[in-house]
Design a protein around this motif. Sequence first.
Motif, PDB file in Angstrom:
ATOM      1  N   ARG A 100       0.878  -1.179   0.000  1.00 45.89           N
ATOM      2  CA  ARG A 100       0.000   0.000   0.000  1.00 45.89           C
ATOM      3  C   ARG A 100       0.910   1.222   0.000  1.00 45.89           C
TER       4      ARG A 100
ATOM      5  N   HIS B  26      -3.800  -2.101  -1.316  1.00 45.13           N
ATOM      6  CA  HIS B  26      -2.540  -2.818  -1.505  1.00 45.13           C
ATOM      7  C   HIS B  26      -2.485  -3.291  -2.950  1.00 45.13           C
TER       8      HIS B  26
ATOM      9  N   LEU C  99       8.169 -10.767   5.067  1.00 46.70           N
ATOM     10  CA  LEU C  99       7.869  -9.336   5.247  1.00 46.70           C
ATOM     11  C   LEU C  99       9.151  -8.506   5.264  1.00 46.70           C
TER      12      LEU C  99
ATOM     13  N   SER D  21       2.651  -0.029   4.078  1.00 48.64           N
ATOM     14  CA  SER D  21       2.103  -1.283   4.591  1.00 48.64           C
ATOM     15  C   SER D  21       2.400  -2.388   3.583  1.00 48.64           C
TER      16      SER D  21
ATOM     17  N   TRP E 117       1.690  -6.571   2.591  1.00 44.66           N
ATOM     18  CA  TRP E 117       1.096  -7.896   2.800  1.00 44.66           C
ATOM     19  C   TRP E 117       1.956  -8.899   2.052  1.00 44.66           C
TER      20      TRP E 117
ATOM     21  N   VAL F 167       1.669 -13.082   0.850  1.00 46.07           N
ATOM     22  CA  VAL F 167       0.836 -14.280   0.796  1.00 46.07           C
ATOM     23  C   VAL F 167       1.649 -15.367   0.102  1.00 46.07           C
TER      24      VAL F 167
END
Lengths: 95, 251
Positions: free
Chosen positions: A14, A21, A36, A51, A53, A55
Motif C-alpha cells: 500500500r 494494496h 515481510l 504497509s 502484505w 501471501v
Amino acid sequence: MSTNEWPLWEVFIRSKQGLNHKHVGSLRAPDATLALENARDVYTRRSEGISIWVVESAHIHATDIDEADAFFEPSDTKIYRHPTFYEVPDGVKHM
Amino acid sequence: MQQPALFEYVLRIADDSLILGQRLGEWCGHGPILEEDIAMTNIALDLIGQSISLYDFAAELEGTGKNHDQLAYLRYENEYKNILLVEQPNGDFAMTILRQFFFDAFRLPFYEALMQSPVAQLAAVAAKSVKETRYHLKHTSEWVIRMGDGTDESHQRAQSAIDHLWRYTNELFYENEVDQTLQAEGKVPALSAIRTQWLSTVTNVLSEATLQIPTNDWKFDGGREGRHSEHMGYILSDLQYMQRAYPNMEW
C-alpha cells in the motif's frame, strides 16, 4: 536444483493511506516474518510503501488461461453494461 | 583543536560504521539468496550513511577544512579507531550475521542513550540512526534464531561463529580517558549501563536460538587505540584505493 527451496511469496504494497494494496512482485523466504522483512528490503527501498502484505503463492487460486474465452469474452459483447450512452453535460469536468 | 576528546569519540562511532559497512558491502552480488544480498547491502548503506554525518561533524571539530571523504579515505591504519569486531572477515553467512547481531545489540541501546546527549550533532545522528538500527537488530535476531534453532548444520555454524566472535565483544564497552572526560561533562552515556542491555538482548536471543554463550572470557582489544588486526590493512587498501590513486576524485 534443490527440492528444499524456500517457498515463493507474493508481495502487496500500500503506497499510502486510503489506497489499496497492490501486487508488486514476488520473492522467496523461509517464513512469513522473513518474507515481510525481505519485501521491505526488496520493494520499499525508495519509500514505496507504508504497509506490506505477503501471501504464500501456493495459497493463491488463479483463473486458467485456457478458459479465458469462457470467463471473459462474454462481457465484451455487453456494451450496455458500460455507461457510454449518456451525453456528458458541458459543465462536467474530469470525465 | 578545541575538543580533542569529542573528536576522538565521534571518529570511533564513524569508523565502526564505515568499516562494518565496507565489510557488509563485500557481500554485494555474493549473498546466499538475492533477497538477503539486498538486505545486507541495505544495512551496509545505512551504516555508511551514518558515518558520513559523523565524519562531517568530526571534520567540523577538527577545524582544518577537511571533508568527510578525507577522514574516511585518507588516514593511516593506526588513525582508525574502530573496534576489532567490525573488521573481522565475513566468513560464512552465520559469521556475518552473528558479527552484525552483536554489533546491533550494542548500537541500539547506545543510540537510544546518545539521543539524550546535549551535543546537538550527536543527538541528531543518534535520532536518525536509531530507527535504522532497530530494523538491523530485528533482522539479525530473526536470523540468529532461525540458524540456531534450525538444522544441525546451521546450529553448528552459528555456534562456531559465536565461539569465534565472543572474544571481540568486550571491546564494544572499551572506555578510556576520552570517555571519562566526556562522561564527566555529561555529553555521552556510560557504556556500563549499555552493557547490561546488550547482555540482556544477547542472552534472550541466543537462548531462544538454543545457542550457548561461551564460558571463556578472552578479551581482545586495541582497535580504539588504533592497534588493529591483520585484516584492517586489506580493508583499507580496498577502501582507499580510488582516493590514493586519483587524489580528490569525486563522482
